[in-house]
Every structure is written in C-alpha cells, then in structure tokens.
Design a protein around this motif. Structure first.
Motif, PDB file in Angstrom:
ATOM      1  N   ARG A  81       8.775  33.157 -38.409  1.00  0.00           N
ATOM      2  CA  ARG A  81       9.084  34.281 -38.438  1.00  0.00           C
ATOM      3  C   ARG A  81       9.077  35.602 -39.347  1.00  0.00           C
ATOM      4  N   LEU A  82       8.835  34.664 -40.570  1.00  0.00           N
ATOM      5  CA  LEU A  82       7.695  35.874 -41.517  1.00  0.00           C
ATOM      6  C   LEU A  82       6.286  36.397 -40.673  1.00  0.00           C
ATOM      7  N   GLU A  83       5.435  35.640 -40.347  1.00  0.00           N
ATOM      8  CA  GLU A  83       3.781  35.621 -39.535  1.00  0.00           C
ATOM      9  C   GLU A  83       4.039  35.996 -38.068  1.00  0.00           C
ATOM     10  N   GLN A  84       5.431  36.280 -37.868  1.00  0.00           N
ATOM     11  CA  GLN A  84       5.556  36.571 -36.781  1.00  0.00           C
ATOM     12  C   GLN A  84       6.069  38.745 -36.372  1.00  0.00           C
ATOM     13  N   LEU A  85       6.864  38.630 -37.929  1.00  0.00           N
ATOM     14  CA  LEU A  85       6.802  39.985 -37.834  1.00  0.00           C
ATOM     15  C   LEU A  85       5.891  40.706 -38.474  1.00  0.00           C
ATOM     16  N   ARG A  86       4.706  40.002 -39.657  1.00  0.00           N
ATOM     17  CA  ARG A  86       3.726  40.771 -39.729  1.00  0.00           C
ATOM     18  C   ARG A  86       2.687  41.219 -38.221  1.00  0.00           C
ATOM     19  N   ALA A  87       2.666  39.930 -37.157  1.00  0.00           N
ATOM     20  CA  ALA A  87       1.686  40.118 -36.381  1.00  0.00           C
ATOM     21  C   ALA A  87       2.198  41.596 -34.961  1.00  0.00           C
ATOM     22  N   GLU A  88       4.152  41.609 -35.482  1.00  0.00           N
ATOM     23  CA  GLU A  88       4.293  42.952 -34.488  1.00  0.00           C
ATOM     24  C   GLU A  88       4.495  43.671 -35.480  1.00  0.00           C
ATOM     25  N   GLY A  89       4.022  44.508 -36.884  1.00  0.00           N
ATOM     26  CA  GLY A  89       4.093  45.463 -37.659  1.00  0.00           C
ATOM     27  C   GLY A  89       4.944  45.417 -38.283  1.00  0.00           C
ATOM     28  N   ARG A  90       6.014  44.715 -37.819  1.00  0.00           N
ATOM     29  CA  ARG A  90       8.023  45.185 -38.781  1.00  0.00           C
ATOM     30  C   ARG A  90       7.469  44.906 -40.029  1.00  0.00           C
ATOM     31  N   VAL A  91       6.702  44.100 -40.494  1.00  0.00           N
ATOM     32  CA  VAL A  91       6.248  44.257 -42.196  1.00  0.00           C
ATOM     33  C   VAL A  91       5.440  43.740 -42.572  1.00  0.00           C
ATOM     34  N   GLN A  92       5.106  44.879 -44.173  1.00  0.00           N
ATOM     35  CA  GLN A  92       3.849  44.771 -44.349  1.00  0.00           C
ATOM     36  C   GLN A  92       3.758  43.479 -45.452  1.00  0.00           C
ATOM     37  N   PRO A  93       2.488  43.407 -45.768  1.00  0.00           N
ATOM     38  CA  PRO A  93       2.655  42.555 -47.344  1.00  0.00           C
ATOM     39  C   PRO A  93       2.361  43.162 -48.265  1.00  0.00           C
ATOM     40  N   ALA A  94       3.149  43.076 -49.523  1.00  0.00           N
ATOM     41  CA  ALA A  94       3.202  44.017 -50.826  1.00  0.00           C
ATOM     42  C   ALA A  94       2.051  44.450 -50.833  1.00  0.00           C
ATOM     43  N   ARG A  95       2.190  45.983 -51.293  1.00  0.00           N
ATOM     44  CA  ARG A  95       0.353  46.441 -51.695  1.00  0.00           C
ATOM     45  C   ARG A  95      -0.200  46.797 -53.142  1.00  0.00           C
ATOM     46  N   LYS A  96       0.588  45.497 -54.070  1.00  0.00           N
ATOM     47  CA  LYS A  96       0.818  45.304 -55.047  1.00  0.00           C
ATOM     48  C   LYS A  96       0.874  44.237 -55.911  1.00  0.00           C
ATOM     49  N   LYS A  97       0.412  43.537 -56.588  1.00  0.00           N
ATOM     50  CA  LYS A  97       0.851  42.275 -57.185  1.00  0.00           C
ATOM     51  C   LYS A  97       2.223  42.479 -58.082  1.00  0.00           C
ATOM     52  N   LYS A  98       2.655  41.458 -57.939  1.00  0.00           N
ATOM     53  CA  LYS A  98       3.403  41.815 -59.093  1.00  0.00           C
ATOM     54  C   LYS A  98       3.737  41.463 -60.360  1.00  0.00           C
ATOM     55  N   GLN A  99       4.125  42.577 -61.371  1.00  0.00           N
ATOM     56  CA  GLN A  99       3.385  42.259 -62.515  1.00  0.00           C
ATOM     57  C   GLN A  99       4.394  41.026 -63.090  1.00  0.00           C
ATOM     58  N   PRO A 100       4.210  40.980 -63.966  1.00  0.00           N
ATOM     59  CA  PRO A 100       4.472  39.768 -64.837  1.00  0.00           C
ATOM     60  C   PRO A 100       5.720  40.860 -65.614  1.00  0.00           C
ATOM     61  N   SER A 101       6.774  40.298 -66.424  1.00  0.00           N
ATOM     62  CA  SER A 101       7.732  40.130 -67.238  1.00  0.00           C
ATOM     63  C   SER A 101       7.315  41.337 -68.396  1.00  0.00           C
ATOM     64  N   PRO A 102       8.006  42.227 -68.846  1.00  0.00           N
ATOM     65  CA  PRO A 102       8.139  42.078 -70.093  1.00  0.00           C
ATOM     66  C   PRO A 102       8.343  41.337 -70.747  1.00  0.00           C
ATOM     67  N   GLU A 103       8.368  41.586 -72.359  1.00  0.00           N
ATOM     68  CA  GLU A 103       8.337  40.475 -73.602  1.00  0.00           C
ATOM     69  C   GLU A 103       9.791  40.854 -74.071  1.00  0.00           C
ATOM     70  N   PRO A 104      11.062  40.214 -73.861  1.00  0.00           N
ATOM     71  CA  PRO A 104      11.980  40.458 -74.381  1.00  0.00           C
ATOM     72  C   PRO A 104      11.438  41.334 -75.761  1.00  0.00           C
ATOM     73  N   ILE A 105      12.878  42.116 -75.686  1.00  0.00           N
ATOM     74  CA  ILE A 105      12.841  42.786 -76.879  1.00  0.00           C
ATOM     75  C   ILE A 105      14.017  42.109 -78.309  1.00  0.00           C
ATOM     76  N   HIS A 106      13.843  41.681 -79.093  1.00  0.00           N
ATOM     77  CA  HIS A 106      14.841  40.783 -79.862  1.00  0.00           C
ATOM     78  C   HIS A 106      15.447  42.207 -80.821  1.00  0.00           C
ATOM     79  N   GLY A 107      16.448  42.651 -81.466  1.00  0.00           N
ATOM     80  CA  GLY A 107      17.527  42.964 -81.919  1.00  0.00           C
ATOM     81  C   GLY A 107      18.492  42.433 -82.734  1.00  0.00           C
ATOM     82  N   GLU A 108      18.928  43.276 -83.374  1.00  0.00           N
ATOM     83  CA  GLU A 108      20.277  42.061 -84.370  1.00  0.00           C
ATOM     84  C   GLU A 108      21.286  43.521 -83.856  1.00  0.00           C
ATOM     85  N   GLY A 109      22.476  42.576 -83.786  1.00  0.00           N
ATOM     86  CA  GLY A 109      24.219  43.777 -83.407  1.00  0.00           C
ATOM     87  C   GLY A 109      24.122  43.060 -81.655  1.00  0.00           C
TER      88      GLY A 109
END
Length: 89
Positions: A50-78
C-alpha cells in the motif's frame, strides 16, 4: 483493484500452511490472527505494498532527511519538578 483477504488463526495457518500459501500464490492475502487480533499479513511478493502504491500515486513522499540519532541523555540530580523550577528562575 481490491485484493481478497482471509483471516486465520496461528493454529489454522500451521495446520494448513501449504493450502494458505497456495491462496497467496493465486493473488490472495492472508491475515494471521492471535486470539482474534491481527498480528501479520502474508501477501503475494509481486504486488506493490500500500505504501508503494501511495508513493506511485504521488500521495506520499519519502522523508527528505534521514532520521537523526537522539541526543545523549542529560544526567541531573534531584526531582524533575525541582530542575524545572530552577530553570525558570
């Protein structure tokens, strides 16, 4: 064109796998259920998804950018609420 689909349980699939794969070869899809809940779909390989069909019809487009990795977690106290309150000052 709407494909025909049949819902079957895991035990039914296991017991009659050859028959169900034959149905898939002839163009049908099989939805596998576990206790009545769909968990997988077996579809003919040559048919676009279904996704390939929607792409062929021009109804959806692949993402323009690759997904970026999540930043490292920040450790805090409290507690988080204390940290937020401190940031607001």
């Amino acid at each position: 064109m709407r494909e025909s689909s049949v819902d079957i349980g895991i035990r039914e699939l296991r017991d009659n796998l050859s028959r169900h794969l034959s149905e898939v070869r002839s163009g049908h899809s099989v939805t596998v259920t576990d206790h009545g809940r769909p968990i997988a779909r077996i579809v003919p390989v040559g048919r676009p998804t279904r996704l390939e069909q929607l792409r062929a019809e021009g109804r959806v487009q692949p993402a323009r950018k690759k997904k970026q990795p999540s930043p490292e977690p920040i450790h805090g106290e409290g507690m988080v609420s204390e940290l937020i309150e401190e940031q607001r000052r």
